[in-house]
Design an enzyme around this catalytic site. Structure first.
Site, PDB file in Angstrom:
ATOM      1  N   HIS A  40     -21.916   0.638  31.302  1.00 42.60           N
ATOM      2  CA  HIS A  40     -20.982   1.293  30.381  1.00 42.60           C
ATOM      3  C   HIS A  40     -20.892   0.544  29.050  1.00 42.60           C
ATOM      4  CE1 HIS A  40     -19.586   4.413  33.145  1.00 42.60           C
ATOM      5  NE2 HIS A  40     -19.800   3.512  34.077  1.00 42.60           N
ATOM      6  N   ALA A 127     -27.897   9.900  43.009  1.00 44.32           N
ATOM      7  CA  ALA A 127     -27.694   8.568  43.589  1.00 44.32           C
ATOM      8  C   ALA A 127     -27.481   7.512  42.513  1.00 44.32           C
ATOM      9  CB  ALA A 127     -28.892   8.196  44.452  1.00 44.32           C
ATOM     10  N   SER A 131     -32.319  10.164  38.047  1.00 40.89           N
ATOM     11  CA  SER A 131     -33.300  11.220  38.293  1.00 40.89           C
ATOM     12  C   SER A 131     -33.358  12.175  37.107  1.00 40.89           C
ATOM     13  CB  SER A 131     -32.955  11.985  39.571  1.00 40.89           C
ATOM     14  OG  SER A 131     -31.666  12.538  39.471  1.00 40.89           O
ATOM     15  N   SER A 132     -32.217  12.364  36.441  1.00 40.77           N
ATOM     16  CA  SER A 132     -32.234  13.319  35.324  1.00 40.77           C
ATOM     17  C   SER A 132     -33.033  12.770  34.145  1.00 40.77           C
ATOM     18  CB  SER A 132     -30.812  13.702  34.908  1.00 40.77           C
ATOM     19  OG  SER A 132     -30.070  12.574  34.586  1.00 40.77           O
ATOM     20  N   ASP A 176     -30.707   5.133  30.049  1.00 42.10           N
ATOM     21  CA  ASP A 176     -31.563   5.706  31.092  1.00 42.10           C
ATOM     22  C   ASP A 176     -32.848   6.277  30.507  1.00 42.10           C
ATOM     23  OD1 ASP A 176     -29.362   5.051  32.541  1.00 42.10           O
ATOM     24  OD2 ASP A 176     -28.687   7.108  32.876  1.00 42.10           O
TER      25      ASP A 176
HETATM   26  C1  GLA Z   1     -25.124   6.552  33.203  1.00 39.33           C
HETATM   27  C2  GLA Z   1     -25.471   6.909  31.757  1.00 39.33           C
HETATM   28  C3  GLA Z   1     -25.930   5.672  30.982  1.00 39.33           C
HETATM   29  C4  GLA Z   1     -24.943   4.522  31.134  1.00 39.33           C
HETATM   30  C5  GLA Z   1     -24.580   4.303  32.598  1.00 39.33           C
HETATM   31  C6  GLA Z   1     -23.484   3.296  32.768  1.00 39.33           C
HETATM   32  O1  GLA Z   1     -26.277   6.155  33.889  1.00 39.33           O
HETATM   33  O2  GLA Z   1     -26.492   7.883  31.732  1.00 39.33           O
HETATM   34  O3  GLA Z   1     -26.116   6.010  29.635  1.00 39.33           O
HETATM   35  O4  GLA Z   1     -23.810   4.730  30.346  1.00 39.33           O
HETATM   36  O5  GLA Z   1     -24.162   5.508  33.231  1.00 39.33           O
HETATM   37  O6  GLA Z   1     -23.896   2.063  32.360  1.00 39.33           O
END
Ligand code: GLA
Length: 392
Positions: A40, A127, A131-132, A176
């Protein structure tokens, strides 16, 4: 053993050939991720330290004569959309990720032709292993190749992040998509989410990464995630006048936050406290990794988990149980929840040779609601997204 990346790609190619009657033009694939530390922090313009893992989504792609996108025909989830009308579906669907990417490629002025696509993968859904993002990146690489486009990787990652915002409705940060695009085997990626400067930090030999999927579905993830984002923004708004007009929590040190704590209500203060201390932990973790100091790294993982549990309040009893079980095992450096939270996975960094013992302890000691067992496995690191043309 999970199937190799090559065999995931091969499965997508075979399914494509079976269902469309011809070989695809290319196959792209992109990995899921585990975030070692820095949770976060990305949407607060801070630091993250994820790895790409050996679970991937592949998209086999070929041209069509008309202007439609056709996905996974013959499966329970087949879908078809005209290129001129690509909108988010009313009831969120997996196809939103593909149509989102295609639509945003058009948006940036890249002409896209009609395409057949077949998606196949083994990143567990829901999970917290992204995956997205894997689906978005594999789609982007497939469509970029099919249409002969040239888009730098960082721009591709940002486009996929936008697809997540606009088509999936989650105001995620860049982590991600960035790691799924630019990950490197045997390395973690230290990313400055403000400048997008990054460094591949080698992971020392002799360490295993255990993933423990609690099976708790992250049903709250979308709404609570967006709420956390707003709480952080509230913190910035209230702190900004006292700190020279700062625009994100990235610019606040733990000491400054402590001094100005009276400006914030208790919930917002705790959210901010997590973010500013987590940024500090990521920097120290990256230094520890560079030095091969895994004990220090592990300690920071535990601290991160505690902060996510107490201050950011995105853990859950099942994730806490996994971390507690790991903490009681020989050979464990550290453990924490990974990803957005509210369920999903926890990770554990273990000294090689002790891994089987940790897995046995988790299998024996973990009981979710209704006695549910966790799914526990060792993950390897992997490279980011790639695309391979297929000879006709
Ligand atoms: C999800 C979001 C990321 C990040 C995390 C928490 O995976 O897609 O951008 O904010 O939560 O670290």
């Amino acid at each position: 053993m999970s199937p190799s990346r090559d065999s995931i790609e091969q499965q997508a190619v075979s399914a494509y050939t079976k269902h469309f009657g011809v070989s695809p033009h290319a196959v792209a694939s992109a990995p899921g991720r585990v975030n070692l530390i820095g949770e976060h922090t990305d949407y607060n313009e801070g630091y993250v330290l994820p790895v790409a893992i050996d679970r991937a989504t592949a998209v086999a792609v070929g041209a069509r004569d008309d202007d439609r996108l056709v996905m996974n025909p013959g499966s329970a989830q087949d879908a078809s959309f005209p290129l001129s009308r690509l909108y988010p579906s009313e009831r969120r669907a997996w196809t939103d990720y593909l149509t989102g990417v295609a639509s945003l490629l058009q948006d940036r002025g890249s002409p896209i032709r009609g395409a057949n696509m077949y998606v196949y993968g083994n990143v567990p859904r829901g999970a917290g292993l992204s995956s997205s993002a894997a689906l978005e990146l594999a789609t982007a690489f497939a469509l970029i190749e099919l249409n002969g486009l040239s888009i730098p990787p960082v721009e591709t990652a940002k486009l996929c992040q936008r697809a997540e915002h606009e088509f999936a409705g989650v105001k995620c940060g860049i982590m991600d998509q960035f790691i799924s695009c630019l990950g490197r085997k045997d390395h973690a990626l230290l990313l400055d989410c403000r400048s997008l400067a990054y460094e591949h930090v080698p992971i020392p030999a002799g360490v295993d990464l255990i993933v423990c999927d609690t099976g708790v579905k992250r049903t709250l993830a979308g709404s609570e995630y967006n709420r956390r984002r707003e709480e952080c923004a509230t913190g910035v708004r209230l702190l900004s006048p006292s700190l020279g007009g700062i625009t994100s929590l990235r610019d606040v040190s733990p000491a400054q936050l402590h001094d100005l704590r009276g400006l914030l209500d208790p919930v917002v203060l705790r959210r901010c406290m997590h973010v500013v201390t987590e940024n500090d932990r990521v920097q120290r973790s990256a230094a520890a990794l560079r030095e091969g100091n895994l004990s220090e790294f592990g300690k920071l993982m535990y601290d991160s988990h505690l902060s996510l549990r107490r201050d950011f309040e995105v853990s859950c009893p099942e994730l806490d149980l996994v971390v507690d079980l790991c903490a009681g095992c020989d050979g464990v450096y550290g453990a924490r929840m990974t990803g957005a939270g509210f369920g999903g996975c926890a990770i554990c960094l273990t000294k090689e040779g002790f891994t089987d013992g940790v897995i046995a302890r988790l299998n024996a000691g973990y009981h979710g609601k209704d006695g549910k067992k966790a799914s526990v496995y060792v993950c390897s690191t992997d490279d980011g997204a790639r695309v391979t043309p297929i000879a006709p």
